[in-house]
Design a protein around this motif. Structure first.
Motif, mmCIF file in Angstrom:
data_model
loop_
_atom_site.group_PDB
_atom_site.id
_atom_site.type_symbol
_atom_site.label_atom_id
_atom_site.label_comp_id
_atom_site.label_asym_id
_atom_site.label_seq_id
_atom_site.Cartn_x
_atom_site.Cartn_y
_atom_site.Cartn_z
ATOM 1 N N ARG A 125 0.754 -1.188 0.032
ATOM 2 C CA ARG A 125 0.031 0.064 -0.092
ATOM 3 C C ARG A 125 0.975 1.108 0.026
ATOM 4 O O ARG A 125 1.415 1.494 0.935
ATOM 5 N N LEU A 126 0.948 1.983 -0.974
ATOM 6 C CA LEU A 126 1.721 3.141 -1.417
ATOM 7 C C LEU A 126 3.203 2.814 -0.627
ATOM 8 O O LEU A 126 3.719 3.490 0.102
ATOM 9 N N GLU A 127 3.729 1.793 -1.301
ATOM 10 C CA GLU A 127 5.035 1.145 -0.584
ATOM 11 C C GLU A 127 6.044 1.616 -1.554
ATOM 12 O O GLU A 127 6.154 1.405 -2.874
ATOM 13 N N TRP A 128 7.174 2.462 -1.073
ATOM 14 C CA TRP A 128 8.356 2.817 -1.971
ATOM 15 C C TRP A 128 9.051 1.702 -2.062
ATOM 16 O O TRP A 128 9.447 1.149 -1.293
ATOM 17 N N VAL A 129 9.568 1.455 -3.205
ATOM 18 C CA VAL A 129 10.602 0.171 -3.325
ATOM 19 C C VAL A 129 11.791 1.113 -4.036
ATOM 20 O O VAL A 129 12.756 0.087 -4.150
ATOM 21 N N SER A 130 11.829 2.319 -4.232
ATOM 22 C CA SER A 130 12.991 3.031 -4.862
ATOM 23 C C SER A 130 12.993 4.303 -4.791
ATOM 24 O O SER A 130 11.499 4.925 -4.960
ATOM 25 N N GLN A 131 13.833 5.186 -4.367
ATOM 26 C CA GLN A 131 13.688 6.524 -4.360
ATOM 27 C C GLN A 131 14.202 7.313 -5.583
ATOM 28 O O GLN A 131 13.615 8.383 -6.146
ATOM 29 N N LYS A 132 15.484 6.686 -6.227
ATOM 30 C CA LYS A 132 16.036 7.118 -7.597
ATOM 31 C C LYS A 132 15.984 5.816 -8.395
ATOM 32 O O LYS A 132 17.048 5.095 -8.268
ATOM 33 N N PRO A 133 15.308 5.517 -9.345
ATOM 34 C CA PRO A 133 13.962 6.459 -9.597
ATOM 35 C C PRO A 133 13.141 6.212 -8.709
ATOM 36 O O PRO A 133 13.034 5.164 -8.060
#
Length: 91
Positions: free
Chosen positions: A31-39
């Motif tokens: 649920r709206l899980e960030w798996v990478s910041q860049k990209p």
């Protein structure tokens, strides 16, 4: 939240403060899980039109006027048209 309501109906003392405290730091995988910041890569398992609508609202807030690339995978037993109608309007 519904579980807490049922517990209250059964006479168990579940305070609003306890509910807020329990939900404050909740993190649900997918649920709206960030798996990478860049990209920046964000995943969400929106599996019905209501969840897709919430996802669209969140994506608009997070990315405002930025171009996004959306990759959707939807199981055949889901409301494919309803889900896509909600997310197709994203910028």
């Amino acid at each position: 939240m519904r579980v807490c309501e049922i517990l209250r109906e059964k006479g168990l003392p579940v305070s609003d403060t306890s509910i807020k405290s329990g939900l404050k730091d909740i993190h649900l995988k997918g649920r709206l899980e960030w798996v990478s910041q860049k990209p920046p890569i964000l995943i969400d398992c929106a599996h019905n039109p209501d969840a897709a609508r919430s996802l669209a609202v969140s994506v608009r807030r997070l990315f405002k006027d930025k171009k996004i690339i959306l990759i959707a995978g939807i199981m055949a037993d889901k409301d494919i048209r309803g889900i896509l109608n909600e997310i197709a309007r994203l910028p």
